[in-house]
Design an enzyme around this catalytic site. Structure first.
Site, PDB file in Angstrom:
ATOM      1  N   GLU A  90      20.801 -18.999 104.015  1.00  0.00           N
ATOM      2  CA  GLU A  90      19.399 -19.675 103.715  1.00  0.00           C
ATOM      3  C   GLU A  90      19.586 -21.036 104.119  1.00  0.00           C
ATOM      4  O   GLU A  90      18.610 -21.843 103.432  1.00  0.00           O
ATOM      5  CB  GLU A  90      18.858 -19.385 102.135  1.00  0.00           C
ATOM      6  CG  GLU A  90      18.591 -17.952 101.999  1.00  0.00           C
ATOM      7  CD  GLU A  90      17.429 -17.365 102.626  1.00  0.00           C
ATOM      8  OE1 GLU A  90      16.774 -17.895 103.661  1.00  0.00           O
ATOM      9  OE2 GLU A  90      17.312 -15.936 102.391  1.00  0.00           O
TER      10      GLU A  90
ATOM     11  N   HIS B 100      17.483 -20.851  94.872  1.00  0.00           N
ATOM     12  CA  HIS B 100      16.754 -19.449  95.238  1.00  0.00           C
ATOM     13  C   HIS B 100      17.457 -18.440  94.433  1.00  0.00           C
ATOM     14  O   HIS B 100      18.624 -18.466  94.434  1.00  0.00           O
ATOM     15  CB  HIS B 100      16.922 -19.553  96.737  1.00  0.00           C
ATOM     16  CG  HIS B 100      16.587 -17.995  96.936  1.00  0.00           C
ATOM     17  ND1 HIS B 100      15.599 -17.431  96.902  1.00  0.00           N
ATOM     18  CD2 HIS B 100      17.566 -17.004  97.769  1.00  0.00           C
ATOM     19  CE1 HIS B 100      15.527 -16.058  97.492  1.00  0.00           C
ATOM     20  NE2 HIS B 100      16.612 -15.940  97.789  1.00  0.00           N
TER      21      HIS B 100
ATOM     22  N   HIS C 198      16.630 -14.230  92.730  1.00  0.00           N
ATOM     23  CA  HIS C 198      16.153 -12.877  92.662  1.00  0.00           C
ATOM     24  C   HIS C 198      15.469 -12.117  91.327  1.00  0.00           C
ATOM     25  O   HIS C 198      16.079 -11.363  90.786  1.00  0.00           O
ATOM     26  CB  HIS C 198      16.709 -11.921  93.446  1.00  0.00           C
ATOM     27  CG  HIS C 198      17.404 -12.131  94.697  1.00  0.00           C
ATOM     28  ND1 HIS C 198      18.023 -11.418  95.372  1.00  0.00           N
ATOM     29  CD2 HIS C 198      16.968 -12.968  95.520  1.00  0.00           C
ATOM     30  CE1 HIS C 198      18.465 -12.090  96.780  1.00  0.00           C
ATOM     31  NE2 HIS C 198      17.589 -12.983  96.642  1.00  0.00           N
TER      32      HIS C 198
ATOM     33  N   GLU D 190       3.131 -22.960  77.955  1.00  0.00           N
ATOM     34  CA  GLU D 190       4.390 -23.658  78.607  1.00  0.00           C
ATOM     35  C   GLU D 190       4.289 -23.484  80.066  1.00  0.00           C
ATOM     36  O   GLU D 190       4.686 -24.252  80.755  1.00  0.00           O
ATOM     37  CB  GLU D 190       5.724 -22.802  77.999  1.00  0.00           C
ATOM     38  CG  GLU D 190       6.133 -23.630  76.689  1.00  0.00           C
ATOM     39  CD  GLU D 190       5.252 -23.171  75.648  1.00  0.00           C
ATOM     40  OE1 GLU D 190       4.419 -22.223  75.730  1.00  0.00           O
ATOM     41  OE2 GLU D 190       5.533 -23.949  74.467  1.00  0.00           O
TER      42      GLU D 190
ATOM     43  N   HIS E 216      11.185 -10.484  98.008  1.00  0.00           N
ATOM     44  CA  HIS E 216      12.446 -11.082  98.211  1.00  0.00           C
ATOM     45  C   HIS E 216      12.860 -11.635  96.890  1.00  0.00           C
ATOM     46  O   HIS E 216      13.899 -11.613  96.394  1.00  0.00           O
ATOM     47  CB  HIS E 216      12.458 -11.755  99.357  1.00  0.00           C
ATOM     48  CG  HIS E 216      13.771 -12.498  99.676  1.00  0.00           C
ATOM     49  ND1 HIS E 216      14.225 -13.118 100.988  1.00  0.00           N
ATOM     50  CD2 HIS E 216      14.855 -12.756  98.783  1.00  0.00           C
ATOM     51  CE1 HIS E 216      15.395 -13.567 100.820  1.00  0.00           C
ATOM     52  NE2 HIS E 216      15.944 -13.442  99.222  1.00  0.00           N
TER      53      HIS E 216
HETATM   54  P1  13P Z   1      23.552 -15.745 100.991  1.00  0.00           P
HETATM   55  O1  13P Z   1      24.797 -14.985 100.244  1.00  0.00           O
HETATM   56  O2  13P Z   1      23.624 -15.724 102.362  1.00  0.00           O
HETATM   57  O3  13P Z   1      23.377 -16.873 100.228  1.00  0.00           O
HETATM   58  O4  13P Z   1      22.322 -14.654 100.856  1.00  0.00           O
HETATM   59  C1  13P Z   1      21.809 -14.281  99.447  1.00  0.00           C
HETATM   60  C2  13P Z   1      20.360 -14.421  99.676  1.00  0.00           C
HETATM   61  O5  13P Z   1      19.842 -14.313  98.413  1.00  0.00           O
HETATM   62  C3  13P Z   1      19.495 -14.290 100.774  1.00  0.00           C
HETATM   63  O6  13P Z   1      18.125 -14.664 100.655  1.00  0.00           O
HETATM   64 ZN    ZN Z   2      17.597 -14.036  98.494  1.00  0.00          ZN
END
Ligand code: 13P
Ligand code: ZN
Length: 256
Positions: free
Chosen positions: A108, A131, A133, A162, A203
């Site tokens: 990314e 970033h 998940h 909050e 994602h």
């Molecule tokens: P990377 O391992 O390349 O950082 O990818 C993980 C990810 O969350 C891609 O969106």
């Molecule tokens: Zn990701």
């Protein structure tokens, strides 16, 4: 460097929160101002790598970036075995890995660098992109009505005060794109015109900020709101949510 310890601390939180399966998520931090003049000129560990688009604003800037395929739980234990320092060239067209090992940056990287380049170009001192998940927040992007920035923001804000206070600009949404692509990066930039937290449909989520702990806090607070919302739905009721008036009253009370 103390900042690397803070990155490791947050990487550990991402894992313990259950937001970082396998290599899920990535972090970049602009550490240029923390480097000595000597460190800034460290020799490259491998040949320069071309960037997909030029990053003029980031000329000679240095970033810590997590490595592609690396696990957050191991970034927490050993940031330099699972990430590296990269230096953008003076023309902004390529980068070199300068420390400590030639760990290839996250897939990314185009998104991360485009965000840093765009926000710094606006004169903002944004140093961090996180970033990750989070299960609950990603779950909400599987529900069509929430693929609307206003609707999703209003729902998350109204679960606890909050959320309104800690994420005052609300959240942006990027419709599904293939991870790691320029299309994803470009769509994200457009959302950053108005928001510091952006959802990637089906994602993940990302936050930008001056400080890595604050980026984590923003995502964590939104995750709490999502959990309150979903727990209520699982118990069979639509949560009432704070009223418009209650949300508006927070603005003067907290100087938003
Ligand atoms: P990377 O391992 O390349 O950082 O990818 C993980 C990810 O969350 C891609 O969106
Ligand atoms: Zn990701």
């Amino acid at each position: 460097m103390a900042e690397i310890e803070r990155i490791a601390e947050v990487a550990g939180y991402l894992w313990t929160k259950g937001w970082a399966e396998r290599n899920g998520g990535n972090i970049s931090v602009n550490v240029t101002s923390l480097m000595s003049e000597e460190e800034k000129t460290l020799p490259a560990l491998c040949p320069a790598i071309d960037l997909l688009t030029p990053m003029e604003v980031l000329s000679n800037h240095i970033f810590y970036v997590t490595g592609t395929g690396k696990r957050m739980r191991y970034v927490a234990q050993d940031p330099f075995a699972n990430g590296s320092l990269i230096r953008i060239s003076s023309d902004g067209k390529s980068y070199e890995i300068i420390a400590e090992q030639p760990i290839v940056p996250t897939s990314e990287l185009p998104s991360h660098l485009m965000m840093h380049n765009y926000l710094r170009g606006l004169g903002r001192d944004i140093k961090v992109v996180v970033h990750t998940h989070p299960t609950d927040l990603i779950g909400m992007t599987h529900c069509k009505p929430f693929l609307d920035s206003e609707k999703l923001t209003r729902t998350l804000w109204s679960m606890i005060p909050e959320s309104r206070i800690i994420v005052p600009k609300g959240v942006g949404i990027v419709p599904y794109e293939i991870p790691g692509t320029l299309a994803l990066a470009e769509a994200t930039i457009r959302q950053l015109e108005k928001h510091d937290v952006v959802f990637w449909e089906k994602h993940g989520i990302l936050a930008v900020g001056e400080d890595i702990i604050e980026c984590f806090d923003a995502i964590d607070t939104l995750s709490k709101s999502a959990q309150i919302y979903m727990n209520a739905r699982m118990c069979g009721y639509e949560p009432e949510g704070m009223t418009d008036q209650q949300l508006d009253d927070l603005v003067p009370a907290f100087g938003l």
